[in-house]
Write a protein that holds these residues in place. Sequence first.
Motif, short mmCIF file in Angstrom:
data_model
loop_
_atom_site.label_atom_id
_atom_site.label_comp_id
_atom_site.label_asym_id
_atom_site.label_seq_id
_atom_site.Cartn_x
_atom_site.Cartn_y
_atom_site.Cartn_z
N ASN A 1 6.80 -1.98 11.54
CA ASN A 1 7.22 -3.24 10.30
C ASN A 1 6.62 -2.63 8.92
OD1 ASN A 1 8.36 -5.08 12.06
ND2 ASN A 1 6.28 -5.21 12.92
N ILE A 2 7.36 -2.27 7.91
CA ILE A 2 6.89 -1.71 6.57
C ILE A 2 6.94 -2.64 5.61
CG2 ILE A 2 7.43 0.11 5.08
CD1 ILE A 2 8.69 1.69 7.62
N ASN A 3 6.00 -2.66 4.93
CA ASN A 3 6.05 -3.56 3.46
C ASN A 3 6.32 -2.58 2.40
OD1 ASN A 3 5.69 -6.19 4.69
ND2 ASN A 3 3.87 -5.39 5.10
N TYR A 4 7.40 -2.49 1.81
CA TYR A 4 7.51 -1.70 0.65
C TYR A 4 7.22 -2.14 -0.70
CZ TYR A 4 10.56 1.12 3.69
OH TYR A 4 10.93 2.20 4.67
N LYS A 5 5.98 -2.24 -1.21
CA LYS A 5 5.46 -3.03 -2.23
C LYS A 5 5.78 -2.58 -3.58
CE LYS A 5 1.71 -4.47 0.40
NZ LYS A 5 0.26 -5.09 0.42
N SER A 6 6.13 -1.27 -4.02
CA SER A 6 6.63 -0.86 -5.46
C SER A 6 7.30 0.54 -4.93
CB SER A 6 5.63 -0.47 -6.32
OG SER A 6 4.59 0.27 -5.87
N PRO A 7 8.08 0.88 -5.87
CA PRO A 7 9.13 2.10 -5.73
C PRO A 7 7.87 3.32 -5.80
CG PRO A 7 10.06 0.90 -7.43
CD PRO A 7 8.63 0.25 -7.02
N MET A 8 8.43 4.44 -5.05
CA MET A 8 7.37 5.70 -5.11
C MET A 8 8.24 6.59 -5.63
SD MET A 8 6.32 5.13 -1.23
CE MET A 8 5.45 6.86 -0.95
N ALA A 9 7.97 7.30 -6.63
CA ALA A 9 8.88 8.25 -7.44
C ALA A 9 8.61 9.76 -6.86
CB ALA A 9 8.27 8.37 -8.84
N VAL A 10 9.85 10.27 -7.00
CA VAL A 10 9.99 11.55 -6.39
C VAL A 10 9.18 12.41 -7.38
CG1 VAL A 10 11.54 13.66 -6.26
CG2 VAL A 10 12.05 11.44 -5.32
N GLY A 11 8.25 13.41 -6.60
CA GLY A 11 7.48 14.29 -7.36
C GLY A 11 6.10 13.65 -7.41
N SER A 12 5.86 12.57 -7.12
CA SER A 12 4.58 11.94 -6.93
C SER A 12 3.83 12.25 -5.77
CB SER A 12 4.71 10.57 -7.35
OG SER A 12 5.01 10.04 -8.58
N THR A 13 2.37 12.08 -5.86
CA THR A 13 1.88 12.18 -4.52
C THR A 13 1.10 10.90 -4.00
OG1 THR A 13 1.21 14.68 -5.45
CG2 THR A 13 -0.30 13.88 -3.87
N PHE A 14 0.97 10.77 -2.74
CA PHE A 14 0.42 9.62 -2.27
C PHE A 14 -0.49 10.00 -0.94
CE2 PHE A 14 4.80 8.98 -3.92
CZ PHE A 14 4.63 7.77 -4.65
N LEU A 15 -1.14 9.09 -0.65
CA LEU A 15 -2.29 9.23 0.34
C LEU A 15 -1.71 8.38 1.38
CD1 LEU A 15 -4.75 10.54 1.61
CD2 LEU A 15 -5.82 8.69 0.81
N PHE A 16 -1.36 8.69 2.68
CA PHE A 16 -0.98 7.85 3.77
C PHE A 16 -2.36 7.64 4.54
CE2 PHE A 16 3.27 8.84 2.59
CZ PHE A 16 4.12 7.70 3.40
#
Length: 167
Positions: free
Chosen positions: A114-129
Motif C-alpha cells: 500500500n503506497i501513499n504518493y505524497k508529492s511528485p518525484m522529479a526525474v534526476g533527483s535523489t531520494f532516500l528509501f
Amino acid sequence: MEALSISDWSEKAKDSNTLLEKYAKKNNWEKYMLREETGDKRNPNYFENEKVFYGSLYFSVKDQAAKWSVTYGPWSNNGKKIVHGGAIATHHDSIAAILIEKCFGLKYATASLNINYKSPMAVGSTFLFECKVAKVEGRKIFLENKITNFENNKVVGDASVLYILLN
C-alpha cells in the motif's frame, strides 16, 4: 554491457551515497550488491547504458532495517519528467524483499503493498528509501517504508508492506 562507476554519478547522488555509506559504517550496516559487475546475468536496471536508476543499498539484520539512496534516470520518466509510479512501487517492494531475505532468509511472497504518493518525484533527483520491520506475527512480516527527497529532506511517499513467509 559496460558498468557505470560512481565517478559517472551526479554530485547530488555522490553526496547522498557518501552520507549513506558513512551512516552504514558508523552503525555496522552491510552493503547489498544491487547487480553483478561482470557476466551475462540479466540486469533490469540498465538498458544499453541508459540508466533507469542508480544508487546504493545498505541493511542491518540487527536493526531489521535498510536504506537505499536512489537517483532516477531518464528512463524512469512517466512522460512528464516525473518518476513513473510503477518504478517507485518496484523500489518499495524491492527494498522490503531484500530486507526480508537478509533478516529471515526464507522463501516469501508479497501479500500487500500500500503506497501513499505524497508529492511528485522529479526525474534526476535523489531520494532516500528507508524500510524497517514493524512487526512479525507468525508467518506475516509487516514492514514500513518511507521516501525522503535528499535535496530538501521532505517526505515524498511512504508504504506499508506485508510479506508472507512460505513453507
